[in-house]
Design a protein around this motif. Structure first.
Motif, PDB file in Angstrom:
ATOM      1  N   LEU A 166      13.873  31.995  30.851  1.00 30.45           N
ATOM      2  CA  LEU A 166      13.599  32.110  32.279  1.00 30.45           C
ATOM      3  C   LEU A 166      14.845  31.779  33.085  1.00 30.45           C
ATOM      4  O   LEU A 166      15.647  30.940  32.696  1.00 30.45           O
ATOM      5  CB  LEU A 166      12.465  31.162  32.677  1.00 30.45           C
ATOM      6  CG  LEU A 166      11.093  31.438  32.045  1.00 30.45           C
ATOM      7  CD1 LEU A 166      10.119  30.329  32.397  1.00 30.45           C
ATOM      8  CD2 LEU A 166      10.557  32.781  32.514  1.00 30.45           C
ATOM      9  N   ASP A 167      14.974  32.435  34.228  1.00 26.39           N
ATOM     10  CA  ASP A 167      16.054  32.100  35.138  1.00 26.39           C
ATOM     11  C   ASP A 167      15.810  30.717  35.712  1.00 26.39           C
ATOM     12  O   ASP A 167      14.666  30.309  35.931  1.00 26.39           O
ATOM     13  CB  ASP A 167      16.128  33.127  36.266  1.00 26.39           C
ATOM     14  CG  ASP A 167      17.345  32.932  37.146  1.00 26.39           C
ATOM     15  OD1 ASP A 167      18.458  33.225  36.685  1.00 26.39           O
ATOM     16  OD2 ASP A 167      17.169  32.459  38.288  1.00 26.39           O
ATOM     17  N   TRP A 168      16.880  29.983  35.995  1.00 28.23           N
ATOM     18  CA  TRP A 168      16.727  28.585  36.414  1.00 28.23           C
ATOM     19  C   TRP A 168      16.043  28.446  37.766  1.00 28.23           C
ATOM     20  O   TRP A 168      15.512  27.378  38.083  1.00 28.23           O
ATOM     21  CB  TRP A 168      18.081  27.898  36.433  1.00 28.23           C
ATOM     22  CG  TRP A 168      19.090  28.499  37.362  1.00 28.23           C
ATOM     23  CD1 TRP A 168      19.962  29.503  37.076  1.00 28.23           C
ATOM     24  CD2 TRP A 168      19.351  28.123  38.718  1.00 28.23           C
ATOM     25  NE1 TRP A 168      20.751  29.780  38.159  1.00 28.23           N
ATOM     26  CE2 TRP A 168      20.391  28.941  39.191  1.00 28.23           C
ATOM     27  CE3 TRP A 168      18.818  27.167  39.572  1.00 28.23           C
ATOM     28  CZ2 TRP A 168      20.905  28.848  40.477  1.00 28.23           C
ATOM     29  CZ3 TRP A 168      19.311  27.058  40.860  1.00 28.23           C
ATOM     30  CH2 TRP A 168      20.332  27.888  41.306  1.00 28.23           C
ATOM     31  N   SER A 169      16.033  29.506  38.583  1.00 30.76           N
ATOM     32  CA  SER A 169      15.358  29.433  39.878  1.00 30.76           C
ATOM     33  C   SER A 169      13.929  29.946  39.828  1.00 30.76           C
ATOM     34  O   SER A 169      13.230  29.930  40.842  1.00 30.76           O
ATOM     35  CB  SER A 169      16.143  30.231  40.928  1.00 30.76           C
ATOM     36  OG  SER A 169      16.191  31.611  40.576  1.00 30.76           O
ATOM     37  N   ASP A 170      13.469  30.391  38.646  1.00 34.57           N
ATOM     38  CA  ASP A 170      12.108  30.894  38.486  1.00 34.57           C
ATOM     39  C   ASP A 170      11.134  29.716  38.450  1.00 34.57           C
ATOM     40  O   ASP A 170      11.283  28.790  37.649  1.00 34.57           O
ATOM     41  CB  ASP A 170      12.014  31.690  37.181  1.00 34.57           C
ATOM     42  CG  ASP A 170      10.736  32.510  37.083  1.00 34.57           C
ATOM     43  OD1 ASP A 170       9.703  32.056  37.622  1.00 34.57           O
ATOM     44  OD2 ASP A 170      10.773  33.593  36.471  1.00 34.57           O
ATOM     45  N   LEU A 171      10.114  29.756  39.299  1.00 35.10           N
ATOM     46  CA  LEU A 171       9.156  28.647  39.362  1.00 35.10           C
ATOM     47  C   LEU A 171       8.417  28.444  38.045  1.00 35.10           C
ATOM     48  O   LEU A 171       7.932  27.342  37.768  1.00 35.10           O
ATOM     49  CB  LEU A 171       8.147  28.886  40.491  1.00 35.10           C
ATOM     50  CG  LEU A 171       8.642  28.612  41.921  1.00 35.10           C
ATOM     51  CD1 LEU A 171       7.564  28.961  42.918  1.00 35.10           C
ATOM     52  CD2 LEU A 171       9.072  27.157  42.073  1.00 35.10           C
ATOM     53  N   ARG A 172       8.332  29.497  37.231  1.00 31.61           N
ATOM     54  CA  ARG A 172       7.623  29.364  35.954  1.00 31.61           C
ATOM     55  C   ARG A 172       8.324  28.405  34.989  1.00 31.61           C
ATOM     56  O   ARG A 172       7.732  27.976  34.000  1.00 31.61           O
ATOM     57  CB  ARG A 172       7.474  30.734  35.305  1.00 31.61           C
ATOM     58  CG  ARG A 172       6.474  31.643  36.009  1.00 31.61           C
ATOM     59  CD  ARG A 172       6.489  33.033  35.399  1.00 31.61           C
ATOM     60  NE  ARG A 172       7.766  33.689  35.630  1.00 31.61           N
ATOM     61  CZ  ARG A 172       8.097  34.873  35.090  1.00 31.61           C
ATOM     62  NH1 ARG A 172       7.248  35.483  34.285  1.00 31.61           N
ATOM     63  NH2 ARG A 172       9.261  35.414  35.344  1.00 31.61           N
ATOM     64  N   ILE A 173       9.576  28.062  35.300  1.00 34.71           N
ATOM     65  CA  ILE A 173      10.279  27.113  34.430  1.00 34.71           C
ATOM     66  C   ILE A 173       9.632  25.735  34.496  1.00 34.71           C
ATOM     67  O   ILE A 173       9.718  24.939  33.552  1.00 34.71           O
ATOM     68  CB  ILE A 173      11.771  27.043  34.806  1.00 34.71           C
ATOM     69  CG1 ILE A 173      12.583  26.502  33.627  1.00 34.71           C
ATOM     70  CG2 ILE A 173      11.993  26.183  36.040  1.00 34.71           C
ATOM     71  CD1 ILE A 173      14.076  26.637  33.818  1.00 34.71           C
ATOM     72  N   VAL A 174       8.939  25.434  35.615  1.00 35.69           N
ATOM     73  CA  VAL A 174       8.197  24.174  35.707  1.00 35.69           C
ATOM     74  C   VAL A 174       7.060  24.165  34.690  1.00 35.69           C
ATOM     75  O   VAL A 174       6.824  23.167  33.995  1.00 35.69           O
ATOM     76  CB  VAL A 174       7.652  23.974  37.138  1.00 35.69           C
ATOM     77  CG1 VAL A 174       6.816  22.702  37.219  1.00 35.69           C
ATOM     78  CG2 VAL A 174       8.803  23.908  38.146  1.00 35.69           C
TER      79      VAL A 174
ATOM     80  N   LYS B 147      18.020  29.830  45.198  1.00 33.77           N
ATOM     81  CA  LYS B 147      19.009  29.141  44.358  1.00 33.77           C
ATOM     82  C   LYS B 147      19.872  28.203  45.192  1.00 33.77           C
ATOM     83  O   LYS B 147      20.182  27.079  44.769  1.00 33.77           O
ATOM     84  CB  LYS B 147      19.877  30.164  43.622  1.00 33.77           C
ATOM     85  CG  LYS B 147      19.116  30.967  42.575  1.00 33.77           C
ATOM     86  CD  LYS B 147      20.043  31.888  41.811  1.00 33.77           C
ATOM     87  CE  LYS B 147      19.266  32.637  40.725  1.00 33.77           C
ATOM     88  NZ  LYS B 147      20.132  33.514  39.912  1.00 33.77           N
ATOM     89  N   CYS B 148      20.269  28.663  46.376  1.00 32.25           N
ATOM     90  CA  CYS B 148      21.075  27.804  47.253  1.00 32.25           C
ATOM     91  C   CYS B 148      20.294  26.566  47.667  1.00 32.25           C
ATOM     92  O   CYS B 148      20.849  25.459  47.731  1.00 32.25           O
ATOM     93  CB  CYS B 148      21.508  28.586  48.489  1.00 32.25           C
ATOM     94  SG  CYS B 148      22.762  29.840  48.182  1.00 32.25           S
TER      95      CYS B 148
END
Length: 496
Positions: free
Chosen positions: A112-120, A394-395
């Motif tokens: 997952l991309d680091w800004s994707d909420l699914r990473i939580v 991301k910012c």
């Protein structure tokens, strides 16, 4: 996205032994000791364990991976550098949470991309379900290690020995203290055990053993969730595919959005225009009729709530669901940002005036810091309106992490103490009760104030609040730079 290159993956038994060593280190550093220098040391050891089965070419690690690691290390270092009780408590939650997110990004089964909420969700999946799924493997490995080289008769004998030990341990726990209390010679014999062992009571040994066992099992389960995600890997990949298939975003009709923004902006422009005469004139004593400084400051906080709750919501909805802002929509959004900035600046100035009159506290400092943070969010939103090259989410993530690290390192207690001393020099007013309750970060500045103004009573009050610093043994595991500086300042004050 980062592609990881595996080394020869360590065997589960090696991982279990390493988890046991990590658990021993954990209890040595934290059992009976407040976190200090031990916290960043353990963070480094934990990362060594979690990545011991991987080889990472440094050039392959993404920038955000290094950034998150730097944030985690800097926040863990605050336990050795500062003494603010609020951040010490918050970081007990923030640092483990960031480590979990960092691990999910670097080693999660889903890329997952680091800004994707699914990473939580990925981080939570590894933290609980995956960890507990691998806990039974601990007992399976122990059983294999203990019995795989024994024959049937030897296994039977070993089982009986273990049963005898299980029965004997609770009896010994009861018998040894009774014998020690009944016979002084036996008690002295127990006390003659080497110092490192004699200092531990039986209860302490058992508590440490339970601590080590629980930590060992949890560390191993968490690591194995990344090293061998097993059958759950395929099921975790399915939601990502399903999400990719439904990428249509909700879009707000431009006419609806323009109408909404015109209505809101009309109210804000009128508000700013009507109140402009005193929004920036309070420093010259220009206040609305009948208002005190306290009422004036509280009205500024209300504006801040409106700015954060409504204006940012409108900005985010417009930028995310309004498509690329056209000429008119962009102009309306700039007006919204401008009005928000005016009210934010007004609220900041009101709080600054309030502090000059009523003093400096934690909550007032943090509110000011939050206002500055909101100002940067507004600036980023304005840049996003100008160009699509600014990835807003991301910012915001990077800015939020950097801002949290900065507010940890800026030295809130020290600044409050120094500002309060400056206020005393100008007005002769100082809140000794509040200042004496600040953390060790503020003690050197407050001791200097007490000595320069011959305020012996205040120094004595500081000693009563921080007397444990003078009496503490200073164990290296709990070492803290701020506490040491405060201890030196108090000793110097009393020596003179």
């Amino acid at each position: 996205m980062l592609t990881l290159r595996k080394s020869a993956v360590s065997s589960p038994m090696i991982a279990l032994i390493a988890a046991l060593a990590l658990a021993v280190v954990h209890q040595y550093l934290f059992f009976g000791h407040a976190p200090g220098l031990s916290f960043p040391l353990f963070t480094m050891v934990l990362y060594a364990y979690l990545f011991h089965d991987r080889k990472y070419p440094l050039r392959a690690v993404p920038g955000i991976g290094w950034f998150m690691l730097a944030v985690i290390v800097l926040l863990s270092m605050t336990y050795a550098l500062f003494d603010n009780p609020l951040f010490r408590l918050l970081n007990l939650v923030v640092v483990p949470s960031l480590i979990s997110l960092h691990m999910a990004y670097m080693r999660g089964a889903r890329r997952l991309d680091w800004s994707d909420l699914r990473i939580v969700g990925e981080a939570f999946n590894h933290l609980l379900p995956q960890t507990f799924n691998h806990i039974p493997n601990v007992f399976r490995l122990l059983r294999i290690a203990m019995f795989r080289r024994f024959g049937t008769r030897q296994k039977s004998t070993l089982h009986k020995v273990l049963i005898g030990l299980v029965i004997a341990v609770p009896l010994l726990v009861l018998i040894i203290p009774l014998l020690a209390s009944a016979d002084g010679t036996f008690q002295r014999l127990l006390n003659a055990i080497p110092e490192w062992g004699g200092a531990l009571s039986l209860d302490g040994i058992m508590a440490r053993g339970v601590w080590i066992a629980i930590c060992c099992v949890l560390f191993f389960g968490y690591f194995q969730g990344f090293a061998k995600p097993g059958k759950s890997r395929r099921t975790r990949m399915q939601p990502e595919t399903a999400d990719a298939a439904s990428t249509k975003k909700l879009r707000i009709d431009p006419i609806i959005l323009a109408t909404l923004l015109i209505s809101i902006n009309a109210v804000y422009v009128l508000f700013v225009a009507v109140q402009f005469s005193y929004l920036f004139g309070a420093s010259d004593g220009i206040l609305p009729d009948g208002q005190t400084y306290a009422e004036y400051a509280r009205s500024g906080f209300a504006e801040l709530v409106v700015v954060s709750a409504i204006n940012f919501a409108l900005l985010m909805v417009s930028l995310v669901y309004g498509g690329k802002p056209g000429g008119r929509i962009a102009a309306l959004l700039y007006v919204l940002i401008f009005c928000s900035g005016v009210m934010l600046y007004s609220a900041y100035m009101r709080l600054a005036l309030y502090e000059e009159v009523y003093g400096y506290t934690y909550i007032r400092f943090l509110v000011q810091a939050f206002m500055i943070y909101l100002a940067f969010l507004l600036l980023l939103a304005a840049l996003r309106i100008r160009t699509d090259l600014v990835p807003l989410s991301k910012c915001y993530i990077v800015l939020s992490l950097a801002a949290y690290v900065l507010v940890n390192y800026v030295g809130m207690d020290r600044i409050i103490a120094e500002k309060s001393i400056e206020r005393f020099e100008e007005s002769g007013q100082i809140d000794r009760d509040y200042l004496s309750g600040l953390s060790a970060d503020a003690v050197p500045a407050l001791v200097r104030y007490g000595r320069e103004n011959a305020d012996t009573a205040f120094i004595n009050r500081l000693e009563r609040h921080h007397g444990e610093l003078l009496r503490s043994s200073g164990d290296w595991r709990s070492y803290n730079v701020s506490e040491q500086l405060a201890r030196n300042a108090l000793k110097e004050a009393y020596d003179k």
